[in-house]
Design an enzyme around this catalytic site. Sequence first.
Site, PDB file in Angstrom:
ATOM      1  CG  PHE A 158      -0.507   0.603   2.628  1.00 27.30           C
ATOM      2  CD1 PHE A 158      -0.639   1.730   2.991  1.00 27.30           C
ATOM      3  CD2 PHE A 158       0.347  -0.472   3.294  1.00 27.30           C
ATOM      4  CE1 PHE A 158      -0.162   2.229   4.148  1.00 27.30           C
ATOM      5  CE2 PHE A 158       0.872  -0.281   4.451  1.00 27.30           C
ATOM      6  CZ  PHE A 158       0.571   1.191   4.991  1.00 27.30           C
ATOM      7  CE  LYS A 159       3.619   1.643   4.917  1.00 28.00           C
ATOM      8  NZ  LYS A 159       4.712   1.245   5.580  1.00 28.00           N
ATOM      9  CG  ASP A 160       4.055   0.549  -4.415  1.00 25.72           C
ATOM     10  OD1 ASP A 160       5.159   1.226  -4.497  1.00 25.72           O
ATOM     11  OD2 ASP A 160       3.741  -0.802  -4.818  1.00 25.72           O
TER      12      ASP A 160
END
Length: 494
Positions: free
Chosen positions: A111-113
């Site tokens: 999810f950091k993307d």
Amino acid sequence: MNLLYQSTRSHTAPITASQAILKGLAEDGGLYVPESIPKLEVTLKELSTLTYQQAAYEVMKLYFTDFTEEELKSCINNAYDEKFDTEEIAPVKEAGGLYYLELFHGSTIAFKDMALSILPHLLTTAARKNNVTDEIVILTATSGDTGKAALAGFADVKGTKIIVFYPKDGVSPIQEKQMVTQKGGNTYVIGIDGNFDDAQNGVKAMFNNKKLAEDLKAKGYVFSSANSINIGRLVPQIVYYIYAYGNLLRKGVISEGEKINVAVPTGNFGNILAAYFAKQMGLPLGKLICASNENKVLFDFLETGVYDRKREFILTSSPSMDILISSNLERLLYLASGKDSDKTLSLMNSLAKEGEYEITKEMKENMSGILGGYASERQTAEAIRKVYEDTGYIMDTHTAVGVSVYDRYKKESKDESKVIIASTASPYKFTRSVMEAIDSKYGSMEDFELVDELSRISKVPVPAAIEEIRSAEVLHDRVCKKDEMQLVVEEILK
């Protein structure tokens, strides 16, 4: 009119969004918070018609008010493009009556993307706007996912260097391989002989070291952050909750204005804080369920009002949540205290000196919309196996923490509201833990044998992010003691 940003720890003059993005952390050690939380300007019905990029603009234009429309749209379009393997960017998948918001379709399958694809564009645009000519050094601690996503986002971005510290024995084999094989002439990856909190504390100490800042300034460098302490990380995370609601509305799963719950596996509190901001903006969210693993400091805090980091640090199968100091919680403390920076500073000083703090009864009441829960290692594995056996859907260990906690909440509360589960990573990122949860027979297989078996049983192709590290060369093998982090940075920037 410009929306300005204030530190959580002092009454210093507020600054613009671009300045807050550039600084990352306030000079007093506080985090930047908008002076007010803006309301959505599109109706829910209009929201249901928007692409992800359009939804991103509708959110970000309200927070990043000193960026022009052209600048913001350029950042958004450069971030959310073909590097995501699905046109929707963040699709919502139904399985067993739960709605999984899949946040792992970017280049590093976590999810950091979602935020780190856009942060380099926001940061370099902010630098131009503020006539910054120094080279920007992104200094970041990671519990596993932020590191690779930040490295991928900033690799070979002109005018930047990125230095990532991670706990050497505290990430999954896939997470480590993704980081240590990262290409880019401006990328540096260092393992430390400590845990994530040690890495995060070391990074914060460098941000707060005025002598270090002066020395580096003389050499033409300035620090900034890619951690979720940077408001340029938090605001893009608000987008996917707002987009997900529109997605469910478009599909006819919910009616306009219907309240839905959100369950978020989180360690550093940024991902659920983004949902809190979305709710404050007018999104019809009901309960925000904060799901912890066995490092349940957030659960205990939400139950008692006492935050106590003086406890054993447990290495779990959901390592991105193996955190005892949740940095983003400071923003919620500030808001729950009525924006009392003196109170926030006092609490943070108590945490630093005594290892704990206790909030007031009024502050606890102001957080009542956020509920806590936690899942043991056994419960996490059971959730993976049960969902797979019942539906064929395979989720990663962090998402499984969210499902386990939500299942118990639903049984106890009898709440029948629809729920979005924030699915924070691809199961391919934690293949061994996922496959062994499904069946113990997989325990004897090698890591990449497991990858192929996961593809076979899930009928989901192996992501490019995994394929490319099968035979990738290790480019970063440096390891240091936790008290040597600054020495390493000074050596890199000498």
